[in-house]
Scaffold this active site. Structure first.
Site, short mmCIF file in Angstrom:
data_model
loop_
_atom_site.label_atom_id
_atom_site.label_comp_id
_atom_site.label_asym_id
_atom_site.label_seq_id
_atom_site.Cartn_x
_atom_site.Cartn_y
_atom_site.Cartn_z
N ASP A 186 -11.92 1.29 5.52
CA ASP A 186 -10.75 1.46 4.66
C ASP A 186 -9.60 2.16 5.38
OD1 ASP A 186 -11.86 0.34 2.27
OD2 ASP A 186 -13.01 2.18 1.98
N ASP A 213 0.81 -1.22 0.00
CA ASP A 213 0.00 0.00 0.00
C ASP A 213 0.84 1.27 0.00
OD1 ASP A 213 -2.50 1.22 -0.21
OD2 ASP A 213 -2.70 1.49 1.95
N ASP A 228 -3.49 -4.36 -5.14
CA ASP A 228 -2.75 -3.10 -5.29
C ASP A 228 -1.30 -3.27 -5.72
OD1 ASP A 228 -5.11 -1.99 -4.31
OD2 ASP A 228 -4.31 -1.66 -2.29
#
Length: 310
Positions: A289, A101, A139
Site C-alpha cells: 500500500d 489519492d 477513492d
C-alpha cells in the site's frame, strides 16, 4: 480455500441501464503477467514460490491501469484481447483521476480534466464490444472532500463522462463506480455522490477496494447505500466487494499494510441476482500500500503473510 476458478455468469439486471440481456457463461481472466505471477516466474527456486503460485498467481484478480500504463488504448486493448482469446472476462481498474489519492501514497493521475477525458475515452473504446468488468476510480468519491468546490465539480463531471463513454463505446462492460467502504462516509452521502457521478448509466458500485472490511460489513453498507439510492433517486444498483485481503477483517483503522490480514473469498460471481453481485480480488494481494514498500510493488513477505493470515 478453493483454488479453482469460479465460473462467471453475468446476469443483466432489468433496472440497470446499459446491461446486456444475454451474456454467455465465461470465466474471469487469470492474468499470466500479474505481479504475483511475474514474481513466481522470476523466483521459481524460492521456497515461497509454490505457495504464492497456487494461492495468488493462479487466482483471478484485477489489473490496474493509470498513468504508468503507456498508451491506454493499446494497454487496455491488448489486455482485453488476451482475455477474449481464451473466452475469459477481464477485471480492469481505471485509476487515473486528476488529484488521485489526495496527494498521498498513490498520488498522481491525469494532469487535467480534459486530459482525463481523453484517456478514459481511449480506455472505453479499447474495451469496445468485448466483455469486461471495470472498477472506476477507487477513492475518487470518498476523497471528494479534499478538493475545492470547483475541483469537486470537475471530478464529478469527469466521472459522469467516464460512465457515458463506457455506456456508449463498451456496452458489454459492467462498470462499477467506487463508493469507498463501510467506515468512510454515511450511506446517504455515498448514494448522493454516486448519483452525481452518473451511476444511473452504470452497472453499479464497488465497495472495500484495497481495504479489509468484512463481507458482512460491506453487505450491510451496500444494502444501506442502495436503500438511500432508492429513496433519493428511485432506483437501486448492483454492487461488488473487494475480498482480496478481508479474510481476517480490519486492524482497527489501519489501512496501510497492516499485519495479520488474510486473503478472502476468491473472485466469484453470485448467480440469481443476489447482492453483492460479485466478490472480486480488486487489490492485488501482495502488492504494498505504500508503508512497507512502494505502493503497487509486489512483496513476497506480504503475500506469504496474507496467505497464512499472519
Amino acid at each position: 480455500m478453493c483454488k479453482k476458478l469460479a465460473v462467471l455468469l453475468l446476469l443483466a439486471l432489468p433496472a440497470v441501464a446499459g446491461a446486456v440481456d444475454k451474456l454467455a457463461p465465461t470465466a474471469l481472466y487469470i492474468d499470466p503477467q500479474s505481479t504475483a505471477a511475474i514474481w513466481v516466474q522470476q523466483h521459481a527456486d524460492d521456497p515461497r514460490a509454490n505457495l504464492i503460485r497456487s494461492n495468488l498467481a493462479e487466482q483471478a484478480q484485477a489489473k490496474w491501469f493509470g498513468n504508468w500504463s503507456g498508451e491506454i488504448g493499446k494497454a487496455v486493448g491488448d489486455y482485453v484481447s488476451a482475455a477474449a482469446s481464451i473466452n475469459q472476462t477481464p477485471v480492469l481498474v481505471a485509476y487515473n483521476i486528476p488529484g488521485r489519492d489526495c496527494g498521498q501514497y498513490s498520488a498522481g493521475g491525469a494532469n487535467s480534466i480534459a486530459g482525463y477525458k481523453q484517456w478514459i475515452a481511449g480506455f472505453a473504446a479499447a474495451v469496445g464490444q468485448r466483455k469486461a468488468v471495470v472498477i472506476l476510480e477507487p477513492d475518487a468519491l470518498g476523497q471528494l472532500s479534499c478538493l475545492s468546490a470547483a475541483g469537486q465539480q470537475g471530478r464529478l463531471d469527469a466521472l459522469r463522462y467516464a460512465v457515458e463513454q463506457f455506456h456508449q463505446a463498451a456496452p458489454q462492460a459492467y462498470v462499477y463506480l467506487d463508493a469507498g467502504n463501510s467506515a468512510w462516509m454515511p450511506a446517504d452521502v455515498a448514494a448522493s455522490r454516486l448519483a452525481q457521478a452518473g451511476i444511473a448509466d452504470a452497472r453499479g458500485f464497488a465497495l472495500n477496494v484495497s481495504n479489509y472490511k468484512t463481507d458482512q460489513s460491506s453487505k450491510a453498507y451496500g444494502d444501506a447505500v442502495n436503500a438511500a439510492l432508492q429513496k433519493q433517486q428511485g432506483y437501486r444498483r448492483a454492487y461488488v466487494v473487494d475480498t482480496s485481503r478481508n479474510g481476517n477483517g480490519p486492524l482497527g483503522a489501519v489501512w496501510c499494510d497492516p499485519p495479520g490480514r488474510k486473503i478472502g473469498v476468491p473472485s466469484v460471481v453470485h448467480l440469481g441476482g443476489g447482492q453483492p453481485e460479485m466478490q472480486l480480488w480488486i487489490k492485488a494481494p501482495g502488492n504494498a500500500d505504500g508503508c512497507r514498500g512502494k505502493a503497487g510493488i509486489f512483496m513476497p513477505e506480504l503475500a506469504e503473510q496474507l496467505i497464512e493470515g499472519k
